[in-house]
Design a protein around this motif. Structure first.
Motif, PDB file in Angstrom:
ATOM      1  N   LEU A 137       0.715  -1.264  -0.083  1.00 11.71           N
ATOM      2  CA  LEU A 137       0.475  -0.015  -0.022  1.00 11.71           C
ATOM      3  C   LEU A 137       0.851   1.573   0.197  1.00 11.71           C
ATOM      4  O   LEU A 137       1.888   1.432   1.010  1.00 11.71           O
ATOM      5  N   CYS A 138       0.469   2.422  -0.714  1.00 12.35           N
ATOM      6  CA  CYS A 138       1.474   3.251  -1.070  1.00 12.35           C
ATOM      7  C   CYS A 138       0.286   4.438  -1.320  1.00 12.35           C
ATOM      8  O   CYS A 138      -0.072   4.492  -2.388  1.00 12.35           O
ATOM      9  N   ARG A 139      -0.381   4.879  -0.287  1.00 11.05           N
ATOM     10  CA  ARG A 139      -1.385   5.348  -0.806  1.00 11.05           C
ATOM     11  C   ARG A 139      -1.356   6.952  -0.526  1.00 11.05           C
ATOM     12  O   ARG A 139      -0.920   7.562   0.238  1.00 11.05           O
ATOM     13  N   ASN A 140      -1.837   7.749  -1.699  1.00  9.42           N
ATOM     14  CA  ASN A 140      -1.140   9.900  -1.814  1.00  9.42           C
ATOM     15  C   ASN A 140       0.330  10.005  -1.285  1.00  9.42           C
ATOM     16  O   ASN A 140       0.384  10.969  -0.407  1.00  9.42           O
ATOM     17  N   VAL A 141       0.877   9.304  -1.908  1.00  2.91           N
ATOM     18  CA  VAL A 141       2.711   9.586  -1.750  1.00  2.91           C
ATOM     19  C   VAL A 141       3.042  10.140  -2.725  1.00  2.91           C
ATOM     20  O   VAL A 141       3.785  11.142  -3.841  1.00  2.91           O
ATOM     21  N   LEU A 142       2.248   9.332  -4.257  1.00  5.22           N
ATOM     22  CA  LEU A 142       3.278   9.506  -5.620  1.00  5.22           C
ATOM     23  C   LEU A 142       2.922  11.230  -5.764  1.00  5.22           C
ATOM     24  O   LEU A 142       3.248  10.960  -6.849  1.00  5.22           O
ATOM     25  N   ILE A 143       1.686  11.130  -5.710  1.00  7.20           N
ATOM     26  CA  ILE A 143       1.291  12.572  -6.191  1.00  7.20           C
ATOM     27  C   ILE A 143       2.105  13.807  -6.380  1.00  7.20           C
ATOM     28  O   ILE A 143       1.773  14.490  -6.869  1.00  7.20           O
ATOM     29  N   TYR A 144       2.638  13.627  -4.750  1.00 10.43           N
ATOM     30  CA  TYR A 144       4.308  14.541  -4.581  1.00 10.43           C
ATOM     31  C   TYR A 144       5.316  14.428  -5.237  1.00 10.43           C
ATOM     32  O   TYR A 144       6.274  14.858  -5.349  1.00 10.43           O
ATOM     33  N   PHE A 145       5.333  13.253  -6.305  1.00  9.20           N
ATOM     34  CA  PHE A 145       6.518  12.871  -6.702  1.00  9.20           C
ATOM     35  C   PHE A 145       6.162  13.765  -8.359  1.00  9.20           C
ATOM     36  O   PHE A 145       5.164  13.107  -8.862  1.00  9.20           O
ATOM     37  N   ASP A 146       7.198  13.632  -9.297  1.00 14.19           N
ATOM     38  CA  ASP A 146       7.173  13.724 -10.964  1.00 14.19           C
ATOM     39  C   ASP A 146       7.129  12.393 -11.717  1.00 14.19           C
ATOM     40  O   ASP A 146       7.445  11.188 -10.644  1.00 14.19           O
ATOM     41  N   LYS A 147       6.820  11.842 -12.315  1.00 13.83           N
ATOM     42  CA  LYS A 147       6.844  11.128 -13.696  1.00 13.83           C
ATOM     43  C   LYS A 147       7.680  10.862 -13.313  1.00 13.83           C
ATOM     44  O   LYS A 147       8.005   9.203 -13.176  1.00 13.83           O
ATOM     45  N   TYR A 193       0.319   4.403 -17.086  1.00 13.10           N
ATOM     46  CA  TYR A 193       0.723   5.821 -17.920  1.00 13.10           C
ATOM     47  C   TYR A 193       2.114   5.200 -17.858  1.00 13.10           C
ATOM     48  O   TYR A 193       3.034   5.340 -18.438  1.00 13.10           O
ATOM     49  N   SER A 194       2.607   4.180 -16.887  1.00 12.13           N
ATOM     50  CA  SER A 194       4.077   3.539 -16.554  1.00 12.13           C
ATOM     51  C   SER A 194       4.530   2.333 -17.420  1.00 12.13           C
ATOM     52  O   SER A 194       3.313   1.317 -18.499  1.00 12.13           O
ATOM     53  N   GLU A 195       5.329   2.431 -17.759  1.00  9.77           N
ATOM     54  CA  GLU A 195       6.193   0.688 -18.458  1.00  9.77           C
ATOM     55  C   GLU A 195       5.148  -0.327 -17.759  1.00  9.77           C
ATOM     56  O   GLU A 195       5.026  -1.104 -18.724  1.00  9.77           O
ATOM     57  N   LEU A 196       4.990  -0.378 -16.904  1.00  6.90           N
ATOM     58  CA  LEU A 196       4.481  -1.704 -16.020  1.00  6.90           C
ATOM     59  C   LEU A 196       3.075  -2.048 -16.255  1.00  6.90           C
ATOM     60  O   LEU A 196       2.728  -3.192 -16.023  1.00  6.90           O
ATOM     61  N   LYS A 197       2.672  -1.155 -17.173  1.00  2.00           N
ATOM     62  CA  LYS A 197       0.741  -1.466 -16.988  1.00  2.00           C
ATOM     63  C   LYS A 197       0.443  -2.782 -17.661  1.00  2.00           C
ATOM     64  O   LYS A 197      -0.774  -3.374 -16.868  1.00  2.00           O
ATOM     65  N   SER A 198       1.161  -3.210 -18.304  1.00  2.00           N
ATOM     66  CA  SER A 198       0.826  -4.330 -18.965  1.00  2.00           C
ATOM     67  C   SER A 198       1.114  -5.631 -18.425  1.00  2.00           C
ATOM     68  O   SER A 198       0.501  -7.284 -17.670  1.00  2.00           O
ATOM     69  N   LYS A 199       2.100  -5.749 -16.702  1.00  2.00           N
ATOM     70  CA  LYS A 199       1.807  -6.743 -16.155  1.00  2.00           C
ATOM     71  C   LYS A 199       1.021  -6.726 -15.001  1.00  2.00           C
ATOM     72  O   LYS A 199       0.663  -7.718 -14.138  1.00  2.00           O
ATOM     73  N   TYR A 200      -0.085  -5.828 -15.370  1.00  2.00           N
ATOM     74  CA  TYR A 200      -0.796  -5.589 -13.940  1.00  2.00           C
ATOM     75  C   TYR A 200      -2.803  -5.358 -14.385  1.00  2.00           C
ATOM     76  O   TYR A 200      -2.872  -5.126 -15.519  1.00  2.00           O
ATOM     77  N   VAL A 201      -3.378  -5.886 -13.431  1.00  2.00           N
ATOM     78  CA  VAL A 201      -5.032  -5.642 -14.300  1.00  2.00           C
ATOM     79  C   VAL A 201      -5.134  -4.871 -13.105  1.00  2.00           C
ATOM     80  O   VAL A 201      -4.864  -5.288 -11.403  1.00  2.00           O
ATOM     81  N   GLN A 202      -6.301  -3.960 -13.073  1.00  2.21           N
ATOM     82  CA  GLN A 202      -7.301  -3.081 -12.102  1.00  2.21           C
ATOM     83  C   GLN A 202      -7.970  -4.215 -11.301  1.00  2.21           C
ATOM     84  O   GLN A 202      -8.894  -4.756 -11.407  1.00  2.21           O
ATOM     85  N   PHE A 203      -8.025  -4.696 -10.366  1.00  2.00           N
ATOM     86  CA  PHE A 203      -9.117  -4.958  -9.510  1.00  2.00           C
ATOM     87  C   PHE A 203     -10.725  -4.259  -8.973  1.00  2.00           C
ATOM     88  O   PHE A 203     -10.572  -3.030  -8.254  1.00  2.00           O
ATOM     89  N   GLU A 204     -11.700  -4.694  -9.192  1.00  4.66           N
ATOM     90  CA  GLU A 204     -12.826  -3.677  -8.799  1.00  4.66           C
ATOM     91  C   GLU A 204     -12.484  -1.886  -9.546  1.00  4.66           C
ATOM     92  O   GLU A 204     -11.665  -2.230 -10.353  1.00  4.66           O
ATOM     93  N   LYS A 205     -13.406  -2.082  -9.289  1.00  7.98           N
ATOM     94  CA  LYS A 205     -13.114   0.367  -9.957  1.00  7.98           C
ATOM     95  C   LYS A 205     -12.765   0.788  -8.162  1.00  7.98           C
ATOM     96  O   LYS A 205     -11.339   1.902  -8.725  1.00  7.98           O
ATOM     97  N   GLU A 206     -11.742   0.898  -6.885  1.00  6.92           N
ATOM     98  CA  GLU A 206     -10.482   0.708  -6.651  1.00  6.92           C
ATOM     99  C   GLU A 206      -9.732   0.922  -7.184  1.00  6.92           C
ATOM    100  O   GLU A 206      -9.302   0.313  -8.027  1.00  6.92           O
ATOM    101  N   LYS A 207      -8.794   1.911  -6.118  1.00  9.20           N
ATOM    102  CA  LYS A 207      -7.326   1.639  -7.136  1.00  9.20           C
ATOM    103  C   LYS A 207      -6.389   0.863  -6.053  1.00  9.20           C
ATOM    104  O   LYS A 207      -5.268   0.867  -5.149  1.00  9.20           O
ATOM    105  N   ILE A 208      -6.889  -0.069  -7.072  1.00 14.91           N
ATOM    106  CA  ILE A 208      -6.386  -1.874  -6.631  1.00 14.91           C
ATOM    107  C   ILE A 208      -5.617  -2.120  -8.304  1.00 14.91           C
ATOM    108  O   ILE A 208      -6.243  -2.800  -8.662  1.00 14.91           O
ATOM    109  N   TRP A 209      -4.028  -2.615  -7.687  1.00 14.64           N
ATOM    110  CA  TRP A 209      -3.664  -3.337  -9.325  1.00 14.64           C
ATOM    111  C   TRP A 209      -3.533  -5.249  -8.609  1.00 14.64           C
ATOM    112  O   TRP A 209      -2.969  -5.104  -7.286  1.00 14.64           O
ATOM    113  N   ARG A 210      -3.613  -6.349  -9.907  1.00 15.83           N
ATOM    114  CA  ARG A 210      -3.114  -7.635  -9.248  1.00 15.83           C
ATOM    115  C   ARG A 210      -1.951  -7.482 -10.165  1.00 15.83           C
ATOM    116  O   ARG A 210      -2.277  -7.607 -11.659  1.00 15.83           O
TER     117      ARG A 210
END
Length: 269
Positions: free
Chosen positions: A209-219, A249-266
């Protein structure tokens, strides 16, 4: 407000003298936070502020603590915790042991929220939560498991919306305006300083879990942090981000599927 060139000077001084790189943080957010500390501590000009940071290591630590603290609360976004409770924990419960990493845990409210979910799912006994943050001051606060009693009404309401079934007050002892949470919860937590900018993976986790931390980082720094999480997740592990964060928008997106409607990826690959 401080000038852009002054912010760059501060970033360079901090890197040169202390080896910490703020260069990849979101400039707008960093500027607001530095400006707040600058005025809070009563500096008349930026040269004096910069000299204080450069010459006084204790003041530097205070500055970092002030500009990296994140606002949090127990069972923040209750519907997320409801999904975690009903959909994710039953899957994790099939494992012989559960390792969870809460990166950027701030003062620990969400760490205790996770521990309560685990207890109610009868999984706490076989779980360990690693709670990390760059800010040593907030980590010391989180370790104590002590929160203002005045916040318990809001936290209890969040808990009930997340479909908690117990009396929330059974999880803490109230005394002199504070709520001290039960050691049964904290003994399953390991608090440690960790820097998402420069530190590496330190274990393999079933849930990060890393919630509301990455918004402070650049891309670029967001990508680095996501790679760090990917390195720390096995196949079929879960990654949780904040409401305004994504891996789309990450290079890693193809490795993950979004779980439900929340910001949870598997992780699937």
């Amino acid at each position: 407000m401080i000038e852009d060139i002054e912010l760059e000077m501060l970033i360079n001084v901090v890197y040169e003298y202390y080896g910490f790189d703020f260069g990849s943080y979101s400039k707008a957010s960093l500027k607001r936070r530095v400006d707040r500390v600058y005025h809070l501590d009563g500096f008349r000009n930026f040269h004096d502020f910069l000299a204080k940071v450069r010459s006084d290591a204790e003041y530097y630590k205070r500055m970092v603590e002030e500009i990296t603290v994140n606002v949090t609360e127990m069972f923040r976004d209750p519907l997320f915790y409801s999904v975690l409770r009903k959909e994710i924990l039953p899957i994790l419960g099939t494992k012989p042991f559960i390792r969870i990493w809460h990166a950027g845990c701030a003062t620990g409210e969400e760490v205790y929220s996770i521990a309560i979910l685990l207890k109610e799912a009868n999984l706490l006994h076989k779980s360990l939560i690693y709670a990390t943050d760059i800010n040593e001051l907030v980590l010391n606060s989180a370790k104590k498991g002590v929160f203002p009693l005045r916040m318990m009404k809001q936290y209890s309401e969040n808990y009930l919306v997340s479909e908690g079934k117990e009396d929330f007050s059974t999880y803490y002892t109230a005394n002199y305006g504070i709520a001290k949470f039960n050691e049964e919860l904290s003994e399953k937590m390991v608090f440690s300083q960790h820097n998402l900018v420069s530190d590496s993976s330190f274990n393999e986790f079933d849930l990060i879990l890393c919630r509301n931390v990455l918004i402070y980082f650049d891309k670029d720094l967001q990508e680095r942090a996501l790679q760090l999480f990917d390195d720390s997740l096995p196949k079929l592990g879960f990654l949780v981000l904040g409401a305004k964060e994504t891996i789309k928008y990450s290079e890693l997106k193809s490795k993950y599927v979004q779980f439900e409607k929340e910001k949870i990826w598997r992780k699937m690959k």
